[in-house]
Design a protein around this motif. Sequence first.
Motif, PDB file in Angstrom:
ATOM      1  N   LEU A 141       0.852  -1.189   0.000  1.00  0.00           N
ATOM      2  CA  LEU A 141       0.000   0.000   0.000  1.00  0.00           C
ATOM      3  C   LEU A 141       0.881   1.230   0.000  1.00  0.00           C
ATOM      4  N   LEU A 142       0.568   2.194  -0.861  1.00  0.00           N
ATOM      5  CA  LEU A 142       1.338   3.426  -0.984  1.00  0.00           C
ATOM      6  C   LEU A 142       0.442   4.616  -0.673  1.00  0.00           C
ATOM      7  N   ILE A 143       0.880   5.503   0.236  1.00  0.00           N
ATOM      8  CA  ILE A 143       0.181   6.752   0.505  1.00  0.00           C
ATOM      9  C   ILE A 143       1.212   7.871   0.599  1.00  0.00           C
ATOM     10  N   GLY A 144       0.786   9.106   0.291  1.00  0.00           N
ATOM     11  CA  GLY A 144       1.727  10.208   0.380  1.00  0.00           C
ATOM     12  C   GLY A 144       1.116  11.539  -0.003  1.00  0.00           C
ATOM     13  N   ASN A 145       1.939  12.565   0.053  1.00  0.00           N
ATOM     14  CA  ASN A 145       1.514  13.919  -0.313  1.00  0.00           C
ATOM     15  C   ASN A 145       2.714  14.689  -0.857  1.00  0.00           C
ATOM     16  N   GLU A 146       2.438  15.566  -1.825  1.00  0.00           N
ATOM     17  CA  GLU A 146       3.487  16.409  -2.399  1.00  0.00           C
ATOM     18  C   GLU A 146       2.961  17.827  -2.566  1.00  0.00           C
ATOM     19  N   VAL A 147       3.782  18.795  -2.151  1.00  0.00           N
ATOM     20  CA  VAL A 147       3.463  20.215  -2.296  1.00  0.00           C
ATOM     21  C   VAL A 147       4.449  20.822  -3.283  1.00  0.00           C
ATOM     22  N   LEU A 148       3.927  21.605  -4.262  1.00  0.00           N
ATOM     23  CA  LEU A 148       4.748  22.246  -5.282  1.00  0.00           C
ATOM     24  C   LEU A 148       4.532  23.752  -5.213  1.00  0.00           C
ATOM     25  N   VAL A 149       5.636  24.510  -5.090  1.00  0.00           N
ATOM     26  CA  VAL A 149       5.548  25.966  -4.989  1.00  0.00           C
ATOM     27  C   VAL A 149       6.558  26.613  -5.935  1.00  0.00           C
ATOM     28  N   ASN A 150       6.287  27.884  -6.271  1.00  0.00           N
ATOM     29  CA  ASN A 150       7.175  28.688  -7.114  1.00  0.00           C
ATOM     30  C   ASN A 150       7.774  29.803  -6.270  1.00  0.00           C
ATOM     31  N   PRO A 151       8.980  29.599  -5.701  1.00  0.00           N
ATOM     32  CA  PRO A 151       9.557  30.602  -4.790  1.00  0.00           C
ATOM     33  C   PRO A 151       9.732  31.976  -5.418  1.00  0.00           C
ATOM     34  N   GLY A 152       9.889  32.074  -6.724  1.00  0.00           N
ATOM     35  CA  GLY A 152      10.058  33.364  -7.372  1.00  0.00           C
ATOM     36  C   GLY A 152       8.816  34.229  -7.344  1.00  0.00           C
ATOM     37  N   TYR A 153       7.688  33.643  -6.952  1.00  0.00           N
ATOM     38  CA  TYR A 153       6.424  34.382  -6.891  1.00  0.00           C
ATOM     39  C   TYR A 153       5.892  34.407  -5.463  1.00  0.00           C
ATOM     40  N   ASN A 154       6.798  34.568  -4.499  1.00  0.00           N
ATOM     41  CA  ASN A 154       6.392  34.467  -3.092  1.00  0.00           C
ATOM     42  C   ASN A 154       5.459  35.584  -2.655  1.00  0.00           C
ATOM     43  N   ASN A 155       5.353  36.664  -3.424  1.00  0.00           N
ATOM     44  CA  ASN A 155       4.453  37.759  -3.065  1.00  0.00           C
ATOM     45  C   ASN A 155       3.207  37.796  -3.942  1.00  0.00           C
ATOM     46  N   SER A 156       2.923  36.712  -4.644  1.00  0.00           N
ATOM     47  CA  SER A 156       1.749  36.689  -5.515  1.00  0.00           C
ATOM     48  C   SER A 156       1.034  35.356  -5.402  1.00  0.00           C
ATOM     49  N   GLN A 157      -0.118  35.277  -6.077  1.00  0.00           N
ATOM     50  CA  GLN A 157      -0.928  34.064  -6.037  1.00  0.00           C
ATOM     51  C   GLN A 157      -0.235  32.888  -6.691  1.00  0.00           C
ATOM     52  N   ARG A 158       0.710  33.127  -7.572  1.00  0.00           N
ATOM     53  CA  ARG A 158       1.398  32.048  -8.280  1.00  0.00           C
ATOM     54  C   ARG A 158       2.420  31.318  -7.416  1.00  0.00           C
ATOM     55  N   PHE A 159       2.604  31.766  -6.167  1.00  0.00           N
ATOM     56  CA  PHE A 159       3.553  31.061  -5.295  1.00  0.00           C
ATOM     57  C   PHE A 159       3.130  29.597  -5.130  1.00  0.00           C
ATOM     58  N   PHE A 160       1.853  29.367  -4.818  1.00  0.00           N
ATOM     59  CA  PHE A 160       1.373  27.995  -4.710  1.00  0.00           C
ATOM     60  C   PHE A 160       1.058  27.470  -6.099  1.00  0.00           C
ATOM     61  N   ASP A 161       1.700  26.361  -6.477  1.00  0.00           N
ATOM     62  CA  ASP A 161       1.462  25.756  -7.783  1.00  0.00           C
ATOM     63  C   ASP A 161       0.415  24.652  -7.685  1.00  0.00           C
ATOM     64  N   GLN A 162       0.667  23.663  -6.822  1.00  0.00           N
ATOM     65  CA  GLN A 162      -0.299  22.580  -6.669  1.00  0.00           C
ATOM     66  C   GLN A 162       0.013  21.741  -5.435  1.00  0.00           C
ATOM     67  N   ASN A 163      -0.994  20.958  -5.039  1.00  0.00           N
ATOM     68  CA  ASN A 163      -0.848  19.972  -3.976  1.00  0.00           C
ATOM     69  C   ASN A 163      -1.373  18.641  -4.487  1.00  0.00           C
ATOM     70  N   ARG A 164      -0.586  17.570  -4.277  1.00  0.00           N
ATOM     71  CA  ARG A 164      -0.959  16.235  -4.739  1.00  0.00           C
ATOM     72  C   ARG A 164      -1.008  15.273  -3.551  1.00  0.00           C
ATOM     73  N   SER A 165      -2.190  14.742  -3.264  1.00  0.00           N
ATOM     74  CA  SER A 165      -2.344  13.668  -2.283  1.00  0.00           C
ATOM     75  C   SER A 165      -2.628  12.384  -3.046  1.00  0.00           C
ATOM     76  N   PHE A 166      -2.028  11.266  -2.619  1.00  0.00           N
ATOM     77  CA  PHE A 166      -2.180  10.055  -3.416  1.00  0.00           C
ATOM     78  C   PHE A 166      -2.183   8.806  -2.547  1.00  0.00           C
ATOM     79  N   ALA A 167      -2.820   7.770  -3.089  1.00  0.00           N
ATOM     80  CA  ALA A 167      -2.847   6.452  -2.459  1.00  0.00           C
ATOM     81  C   ALA A 167      -2.916   5.421  -3.573  1.00  0.00           C
ATOM     82  N   GLY A 168      -2.310   4.262  -3.337  1.00  0.00           N
ATOM     83  CA  GLY A 168      -2.307   3.256  -4.396  1.00  0.00           C
ATOM     84  C   GLY A 168      -1.839   1.898  -3.911  1.00  0.00           C
TER      85      GLY A 168
END
Length: 244
Positions: free
Chosen positions: A166-193
């Motif tokens: 069984l595999l479970i996990g989470n990954e957070v992806l961010v764009n540090p160059g946009y730390n003062n804007s909405q584009r800082f957060f790119d995506q969040n991935r939660s997964f199980a398999g």
Amino acid sequence: MKTKIHILFFPLILPVFLQAQQKTVHTNMIWAGYYNTIRFNKKWSIGSDAQLRIRDWTDQWSQLLVRSGLNYSFNNHFTVTAGFAFFKNAQYQGKQLLLKNEWRPWQELAYQLTFHKTNFVQRLRTEQRFLQLVENGKKSNHYEYVFRLRYRVSLRFPLQNDKLKLLIGNEVLVNPGYNNSQRFFDQNRSFAGINIKLNSKTNFECQYLKIYQWRSNTSVLDDQNVFRVNMIQQFNLKKSHDAK
């Protein structure tokens, strides 16, 4: 102790927080991939993958990609990797399909620990993304540079000896160059398999991913249900050479 609890539960409450902020669009995706690792010895190996991703089930293309990286293992816990990837990212202009290029050098530090047959992995990856721009409805020769940072944590639990895990996990992806804007957060991935061992070299894996991702330069949040299938193979050249 409170700080550790906050860090642990942050990926769980993040999607709820994001949905409350902006307009959300729901979609379903299918990802299919082939992964292989070629081991030269205990220290050095090459890992590669090729993937096909489609959205709205099978109605629209999403991505085509090939990726490879050279791994160096310091010991049984720490591995560093440097690699390169090429993507074709789909964008639709009405009914017209544009497959935009993305060139992506990347680097990674991974830490793994095994206890009571449970495998715990942390991965920190940096990516230098060169994204082809669309101008006046056509692909241009101009590219946008985006530096992205990814942190993933995952656990593998044995369910039936070494045959089923069984595999479970989470990954957070961010764009540090946009730390003062909405584009800082790119995506969040939660997964199980489920990972199925077919033989000593080949595994088959089925996953479900819940992805929250900002659409570039917009305030629209994609809520994606992803069904993923992977074929995973490992080849040990040292053993093959010794057998001769």
